[in-house]
Design a protein around this motif. Structure first.
Motif, short mmCIF file in Angstrom:
data_model
loop_
_atom_site.label_atom_id
_atom_site.label_comp_id
_atom_site.label_asym_id
_atom_site.label_seq_id
_atom_site.Cartn_x
_atom_site.Cartn_y
_atom_site.Cartn_z
N ALA A 181 15.87 35.21 38.54
CA ALA A 181 14.43 35.21 38.83
C ALA A 181 13.86 36.62 38.79
O ALA A 181 14.54 37.60 39.10
CB ALA A 181 14.19 34.62 40.21
N LEU A 182 12.58 36.68 38.39
CA LEU A 182 11.85 37.94 38.42
C LEU A 182 11.40 38.17 39.86
O LEU A 182 10.85 37.28 40.50
CB LEU A 182 10.63 37.83 37.49
CG LEU A 182 9.86 39.10 37.18
CD1 LEU A 182 10.74 40.11 36.44
CD2 LEU A 182 8.64 38.77 36.32
N ARG A 183 11.66 39.35 40.38
CA ARG A 183 11.35 39.59 41.80
C ARG A 183 9.87 39.80 42.04
O ARG A 183 9.37 39.53 43.12
CB ARG A 183 12.11 40.82 42.30
CG ARG A 183 13.61 40.61 42.42
CD ARG A 183 14.21 41.75 43.22
NE ARG A 183 15.64 41.85 43.01
CZ ARG A 183 16.54 41.16 43.71
NH1 ARG A 183 16.14 40.32 44.63
NH2 ARG A 183 17.83 41.32 43.47
N ARG A 184 9.14 40.37 41.08
CA ARG A 184 7.73 40.66 41.28
C ARG A 184 6.99 40.71 39.96
O ARG A 184 7.58 40.92 38.92
CB ARG A 184 7.57 41.99 42.02
CG ARG A 184 8.45 43.11 41.47
CD ARG A 184 8.29 44.38 42.25
NE ARG A 184 8.63 44.22 43.65
CZ ARG A 184 9.86 44.32 44.13
NH1 ARG A 184 10.87 44.60 43.32
NH2 ARG A 184 10.11 44.16 45.41
N ARG A 185 5.68 40.47 40.03
CA ARG A 185 4.83 40.51 38.84
C ARG A 185 4.25 41.90 38.62
O ARG A 185 3.93 42.30 37.52
CB ARG A 185 3.69 39.50 38.96
CG ARG A 185 4.13 38.09 38.68
CD ARG A 185 4.14 37.79 37.19
NE ARG A 185 4.91 36.60 36.92
CZ ARG A 185 5.47 36.33 35.74
NH1 ARG A 185 5.37 37.16 34.74
NH2 ARG A 185 6.15 35.23 35.57
N ASP A 186 4.08 42.60 39.73
CA ASP A 186 3.52 43.94 39.68
C ASP A 186 4.51 44.89 40.31
O ASP A 186 5.00 44.62 41.39
CB ASP A 186 2.21 43.99 40.47
CG ASP A 186 1.04 44.22 39.54
OD1 ASP A 186 1.15 45.10 38.67
OD2 ASP A 186 0.04 43.49 39.69
N PHE A 187 4.79 45.96 39.64
CA PHE A 187 5.86 46.82 40.11
C PHE A 187 5.39 48.27 40.06
O PHE A 187 5.01 48.77 39.00
CB PHE A 187 7.08 46.61 39.20
CG PHE A 187 8.24 47.50 39.50
CD1 PHE A 187 8.76 47.58 40.78
CD2 PHE A 187 8.84 48.22 38.49
CE1 PHE A 187 9.84 48.39 41.05
CE2 PHE A 187 9.93 49.03 38.74
CZ PHE A 187 10.43 49.12 40.03
N ALA A 188 5.38 48.90 41.21
CA ALA A 188 5.03 50.32 41.25
C ALA A 188 6.31 51.11 41.02
O ALA A 188 7.17 51.21 41.90
CB ALA A 188 4.42 50.67 42.60
N LEU A 189 6.44 51.63 39.82
CA LEU A 189 7.66 52.35 39.45
C LEU A 189 7.56 53.79 39.94
O LEU A 189 6.85 54.61 39.36
CB LEU A 189 7.84 52.28 37.92
CG LEU A 189 9.03 53.02 37.32
CD1 LEU A 189 10.33 52.62 38.00
CD2 LEU A 189 9.12 52.73 35.83
N ASN A 190 8.26 54.06 41.01
CA ASN A 190 8.22 55.37 41.64
C ASN A 190 9.16 56.32 40.90
O ASN A 190 10.27 55.93 40.54
CB ASN A 190 8.68 55.20 43.10
CG ASN A 190 8.33 56.39 43.93
OD1 ASN A 190 8.69 57.51 43.60
ND2 ASN A 190 7.61 56.15 45.02
#
Ligand SMILES: [Zn+2]
Length: 345
Positions: free
Chosen positions: A228-237
């Protein structure tokens, strides 16, 4: 027309044969489009070819072709494509969107045998997922195959797919590759088959996620055990990146190729066993070629339009952010006024 096509096929076949002097691999057999079929998604069509293969083509390819991810740093020969960018050129946070139109399918579902991170003092730039030999490995998201080659540095058969949001996914140690550079792939399309080619002591999938060549933990976005995909929006730090992504360190002598940048160029470019570099791709290649470098004395300017950022310009023109700042006497935080002409080369 038919005669002409047959002739063209014969010439291509002869050319390949002469250049290779070995049995033609399936990927080298000229392909002619036969049919275009609808799929369950409006934005994707299926094109079938004379050799029995097929490709997914976005209905509105213009949108994909013009995505910033596909207009710069396109390198089908080398593992790493953003050599002019360093980690410090990346913004502190990059917003990565997994939109519905990018699709998703876990490359494989299974136990993570070895996670991302430091291992015995070395860097492991991806995750190792337990797979069966010959098991289909799927593209995680829609995208374009940037690199599909044999890697002598330890990856073995590797496929790299670049996605419209700028991420790249790496699929390594494949027993066989099922796609070629330039192919459009859909999430869930088979890119290759599980194996243990390269430096791998057991059959597994080594899977990486990179942005501008820099790796981060794929488990931040994918739950491999549930697929599964954990999130649709990802803040890549920026802190998520491994500072040694492109460095020499390998991982317990087993499988991590991570060569120094300079060395990577030469060994990546070694001829493959199954294909000759430069073998012409018979069907139209949808991927924009990297423009030839401009003469150093000819400055290139870019007029700022809405949405431009220094990073995007750096990626588009292959000029590091620091250099852009220096040439235009600005800083990384300078607001880019619309209409301003920036020197980019
Ligand atoms: Zn691995």
């Amino acid at each position: 027309m038919r005669k002409l096509l047959v002739f063209a096929v014969a010439v291509c076949a002869a050319w390949n044969g002469a250049a290779q002097r070995v049995t033609l691999a399936r990927e080298d057999i000229p392909r002619l489009p036969v049919d275009t079929l609808p799929t369950d998604r409006d934005e994707v069509r299926l094109v079938t070819f004379s050799d029995g293969t097929f490709r997914y083509i976005p209905t509105n390819r213009y949108i994909f072709d013009s995505a910033p991810a596909y207009t710069s740093n396109w390198d089908t020969l080398n593992l790493y494509a953003y050599r002019t960018l360093s980690l410090s050129d990346l913004p502190r946070v990059t917003d990565i969107e997994f939109s519905e139109t990018h699709g998703f399918r876990s490359p494989a579902i299974g136990q993570v045998m070895s996670p991302y991170g430091r291992r015995n003092g070395r860097s492991h730039n991806g995750v190792d997922i337990r797979v069966e030999h010959g098991q289909p490995i799927f593209a995680a998201f829609d995208g374009v195959v940037r690199h599909s080659r044999w890697n002598s540095g330890g990856f073995g058969n590797i496929v790299i797919v670049r996605h419209p949001n700028g991420l790249e996914t790496y699929y390594a140690h494949l027993s066989r590759r099922a796609v070629s550079a330039g192919d459009w792939v859909r999430a869930g399309q088979v890119v290759g088959y599980g194996g243990r080619t390269g430096r791998a002591s057991a059959v597994h999938l080594h899977f990486e996620v990179r942005y501008a060549d820099q790796s981060f933990d794929p488990e931040r976005v994918v739950d491999f055990e549930r697929g599964a995909l954990r999130r649709r929006d990802f803040a890549l730090n920026r802190d998520y990146f491994n500072i040694n992504s492109r460095a020499t360190e390998g991982l317990d002598g087993e499988e991590e190729p991570g060569q120094p940048l300079a060395a990577a160029t030469s060994s990546d470019a070694l001829p493959e066993t199954s294909a000759v570099p430069g073998t012409p791709v018979p069907d139209p290649d949808p991927t924009p070629a990297t423009p030839p470098p401009a003469a150093p004395e000819a400055p290139v300017h870019h007029k700022i339009v809405s949405g431009d950022t220094l990073l995007a310009l750096a990626m588009r023109y292959g000029t590091p952010v620091a250099k852009l700042c220096e040439m235009n006497n600005i800083t990384r935080t300078t607001t880019l006024r619309l209409g301003r002409n920036l020197r980019v080369k």
